[in-house]
Design a protein around this motif. Structure first.
Motif, short mmCIF file in Angstrom:
data_model
loop_
_atom_site.label_atom_id
_atom_site.label_comp_id
_atom_site.label_asym_id
_atom_site.label_seq_id
_atom_site.Cartn_x
_atom_site.Cartn_y
_atom_site.Cartn_z
N VAL A 134 44.82 43.07 39.74
CA VAL A 134 45.16 41.97 40.65
C VAL A 134 44.19 40.84 40.40
CG1 VAL A 134 45.42 41.27 43.05
CG2 VAL A 134 46.10 43.56 42.35
N ASP A 135 44.67 39.62 40.40
CA ASP A 135 43.82 38.46 40.16
C ASP A 135 42.83 38.26 41.30
OD1 ASP A 135 45.26 38.04 37.87
OD2 ASP A 135 46.62 36.57 38.79
N MET A 136 41.80 37.51 40.96
CA MET A 136 40.77 37.20 41.96
C MET A 136 41.33 36.34 43.09
SD MET A 136 37.69 37.69 42.83
CE MET A 136 36.43 36.99 43.89
N ASP A 137 42.28 35.47 42.74
CA ASP A 137 42.86 34.62 43.78
C ASP A 137 43.64 35.42 44.82
OD1 ASP A 137 41.84 32.38 42.54
OD2 ASP A 137 43.63 32.03 41.34
N THR A 138 44.19 36.55 44.42
CA THR A 138 44.91 37.40 45.36
C THR A 138 43.94 38.22 46.22
OG1 THR A 138 46.73 37.56 43.78
CG2 THR A 138 46.70 39.16 45.58
N LYS A 139 42.85 38.68 45.62
CA LYS A 139 41.86 39.45 46.39
C LYS A 139 41.15 38.56 47.41
CE LYS A 139 40.83 42.59 42.55
NZ LYS A 139 39.77 43.08 41.63
N ARG A 140 40.75 37.39 46.96
CA ARG A 140 40.02 36.47 47.83
C ARG A 140 40.67 35.09 47.71
NH1 ARG A 140 33.59 38.11 47.26
NH2 ARG A 140 33.88 40.34 47.75
N PRO A 141 41.70 34.81 48.51
CA PRO A 141 42.44 33.55 48.38
C PRO A 141 41.61 32.34 48.78
CG PRO A 141 43.19 34.78 50.28
CD PRO A 141 42.26 35.69 49.54
N ILE A 142 42.01 31.19 48.26
CA ILE A 142 41.33 29.92 48.53
C ILE A 142 41.78 29.40 49.89
CG2 ILE A 142 41.03 27.56 47.72
CD1 ILE A 142 41.59 28.57 44.91
N ILE A 143 40.83 28.91 50.66
CA ILE A 143 41.13 28.34 51.98
C ILE A 143 41.49 26.86 51.82
CG2 ILE A 143 40.20 27.85 54.27
CD1 ILE A 143 38.33 30.22 53.92
N LEU A 144 42.59 26.48 52.41
CA LEU A 144 43.03 25.09 52.33
C LEU A 144 43.42 24.60 53.72
CD1 LEU A 144 45.22 24.76 49.11
CD2 LEU A 144 42.98 23.78 49.55
N PRO A 145 43.19 23.32 54.01
CA PRO A 145 43.62 22.75 55.30
C PRO A 145 45.12 22.50 55.30
CG PRO A 145 42.54 21.07 53.97
CD PRO A 145 42.39 22.36 53.21
N GLN A 146 45.70 22.57 56.47
CA GLN A 146 47.15 22.47 56.58
C GLN A 146 47.64 21.04 56.38
OE1 GLN A 146 48.67 23.46 60.41
NE2 GLN A 146 50.81 23.17 59.86
N LYS A 147 46.96 20.06 56.95
CA LYS A 147 47.48 18.70 57.00
C LYS A 147 46.95 17.82 55.87
CE LYS A 147 48.04 18.86 62.02
NZ LYS A 147 47.74 18.22 63.31
N HIS A 148 46.38 18.41 54.85
CA HIS A 148 45.87 17.62 53.74
C HIS A 148 46.97 17.40 52.71
CE1 HIS A 148 43.15 16.20 50.57
NE2 HIS A 148 42.28 15.98 51.54
N ARG A 149 46.87 16.27 51.99
CA ARG A 149 47.89 15.93 51.00
C ARG A 149 47.92 16.94 49.85
NH1 ARG A 149 52.73 13.53 50.16
NH2 ARG A 149 52.91 12.82 48.00
N VAL A 150 46.78 17.50 49.50
CA VAL A 150 46.72 18.47 48.41
C VAL A 150 47.57 19.69 48.74
CG1 VAL A 150 45.20 20.02 47.13
CG2 VAL A 150 44.50 17.67 47.56
N MET A 151 47.48 20.16 49.98
CA MET A 151 48.27 21.33 50.36
C MET A 151 49.77 21.02 50.32
SD MET A 151 47.85 24.42 50.96
CE MET A 151 49.03 25.71 51.22
N PHE A 152 50.14 19.82 50.69
CA PHE A 152 51.55 19.42 50.62
C PHE A 152 52.04 19.44 49.18
CE2 PHE A 152 54.98 16.37 50.21
CZ PHE A 152 55.79 16.68 51.28
N LEU A 153 51.22 18.94 48.25
CA LEU A 153 51.60 18.94 46.84
C LEU A 153 51.70 20.36 46.29
CD1 LEU A 153 49.45 15.96 45.49
CD2 LEU A 153 51.85 15.94 46.16
N ILE A 154 50.81 21.23 46.73
CA ILE A 154 50.85 22.62 46.25
C ILE A 154 52.11 23.32 46.74
CG2 ILE A 154 49.72 24.86 46.48
CD1 ILE A 154 47.04 23.40 46.45
N VAL A 155 52.44 23.17 48.00
CA VAL A 155 53.65 23.80 48.54
C VAL A 155 54.89 23.22 47.88
CG1 VAL A 155 55.01 24.14 50.63
CG2 VAL A 155 52.54 24.38 50.72
N GLU A 156 54.90 21.92 47.64
CA GLU A 156 56.05 21.29 46.99
C GLU A 156 56.20 21.79 45.55
OE1 GLU A 156 58.28 18.38 44.68
OE2 GLU A 156 56.14 18.78 44.49
N TYR A 157 55.07 22.05 44.89
CA TYR A 157 55.11 22.59 43.53
C TYR A 157 55.72 24.00 43.52
CZ TYR A 157 53.30 24.92 39.37
OH TYR A 157 53.17 25.67 38.22
N TYR A 158 55.29 24.86 44.43
CA TYR A 158 55.86 26.21 44.49
C TYR A 158 57.32 26.18 44.93
CZ TYR A 158 51.45 28.64 43.67
OH TYR A 158 50.30 29.14 43.10
#
Length: 361
Positions: A134-158
């Motif tokens: 299992v990747d490291m990102d799955t074991k210890r996921p990255i914390i991101l804020p909900q209302k930030h533009r970066v998170m919106f771009l990441i969700v839109e990418y997926y």
């Protein structure tokens, strides 16, 4: 008084931009508000890092050295992710750098177990560190804020990566690497803003139905006074040792919806004229016949018009009213729905059913 009215007011226009960039990496990360997709943000961030690596020949700080040493194809996201974390969680990151835990009970990360990795990215600890494959990102996921533009771009990418599939699939894919609160609400927001999804789930507005024609609303008239006609087929019939094609001709009364069926040997004008004579001999002369723009219907209309003009007398007109043909506009089969739906009903039955003497239903 005139002088006071002639005075013109002057307005000063100025541009005011509010920039909220409290991160120490703000000078080397692009503004995510200026990008519409995550791929463009990654490309610009990669070019910035390549430029910095080209000009920083002399020794630089340890923090910048660690950033420039990352793999451009894998860990480029860590730079702008760390920048957005420093903007949204400055107090939490300061406490973790000092070696203290998060003491503010109002913090969103108070009940979590966050820590900073070797790149300074804020992650959350779990209980599955001993799992293999299992990747490291799955074991210890990255914390991101909900209302930030970066998170919106990441969700839109997926969302685009998974071909606009249902929201729960996107939520599962995002949680393989990132942790945040209110993820489902953000996924719904992205799906509602997606043009492709809006087109896919949009429901067409049904047009308002028009009024019925006069021929459909003529009570106290004999059946087949106003008639609709159509041909359908062909059907193979056995004529001795050979097989021939036959067509069915459907006449329907537009007022009483009575049906009369005849057999045509072909789709020519002469064949339909014979069928029409048989229909008139049994049901009487209709006042108006409605049909589509078939060449046989057009031909019969022209032939009958010439014959009626040739033998037209007052006695004939009183005994046989002038037969009028009306045709639907081209490429408008929906205007013949009265007889088209009957074609589906009577076009399934066997050809011998037409030999029944009384075809009136």
């Amino acid at each position: 008084m005139k002088q006071s009215l002639s005075k013109t007011s002057e307005s000063i226009l100025h541009h005011e931009e509010k920039v909220k960039r409290n991160s120490s990496l703000a000078c080397i990360t692009p503004d995510p508000e200026r990008f519409g997709t995550l791929e463009k943000l990654r490309a610009v961030q990669k070019r910035i890092l390549n430029f910095l690596q080209g000009i920083c020949k002399r020794p630089c700080g340890e923090q910048l050295r660690n950033i420039l040493a990352i793999n451009r194809d894998v860990e480029t996201d860590a730079v702008f992710i760390r920048a957005c974390q420093e903007e949204e969680f400055p107090e939490e990151i300061r406490c973790l750098n000092q070696g203290h835990g998060i003491t503010n009970r109002k913090s969103k990360l108070f009940k979590c177990t966050p820590y900073l990795d070797e790149l300074g990215v804020l992650r959350i600890k779990g209980r599955i560190d001993k799992i293999e494959g299992v990747d490291m990102d799955t074991k210890r996921p990255i914390i991101l804020p909900q209302k930030h533009r970066v998170m919106f771009l990441i969700v839109e990418y997926y969302h685009r990566k998974n071909d606009h599939l249902p929201n729960e699939i996107v939520v599962n894919e995002v949680r393989q690497r990132y942790w945040m609160t209110g993820l489902r609400a953000l996924v719904r927001k992205v799906a509602n803003a997606c043009v492709a999804c809006r087109i896919r789930v949009a429901r067409p507005v049904p047009p308002k139905m028009g009024d019925l024609p006069k021929q459909r609303l003529s009570p106290h008239t004999q059946p087949f006074t106003f008639t609709g006609v159509d041909c359908f087929g062909p059907f193979e019939v056995a004529v001795g040792p050979r097989h021939e094609k036959r067509w069915r001709v459907l006449f329907t009364c537009l007022t009483t919806r009575t049906v009369h069926l005849e057999i045509a040997t072909s789709l020519s004008t002469d064949s339909f004229l014979c069928v029409l004579k048989a229909f008139v001999a049994r049901r009487g002369v209709p006042r108006c016949i409605l049909s589509d723009n078939g060449t046989n219907f057009r031909g019969v209309s022209r032939v009958l018009k010439e014959h009626i003009e040739r033998i037209s007398t007052l006695a004939v007109e009183q005994q046989y009213p002038t037969l009028e043909f009306k045709f639907n506009p081209p490429i408008s089969p929906h205007m013949g729905g009265v007889w088209e739906r009957l074609v589906l009903r009577y076009g399934i039955g066997p050809i011998w059913a037409l030999t029944i003497p009384n075809l009136l239903h």
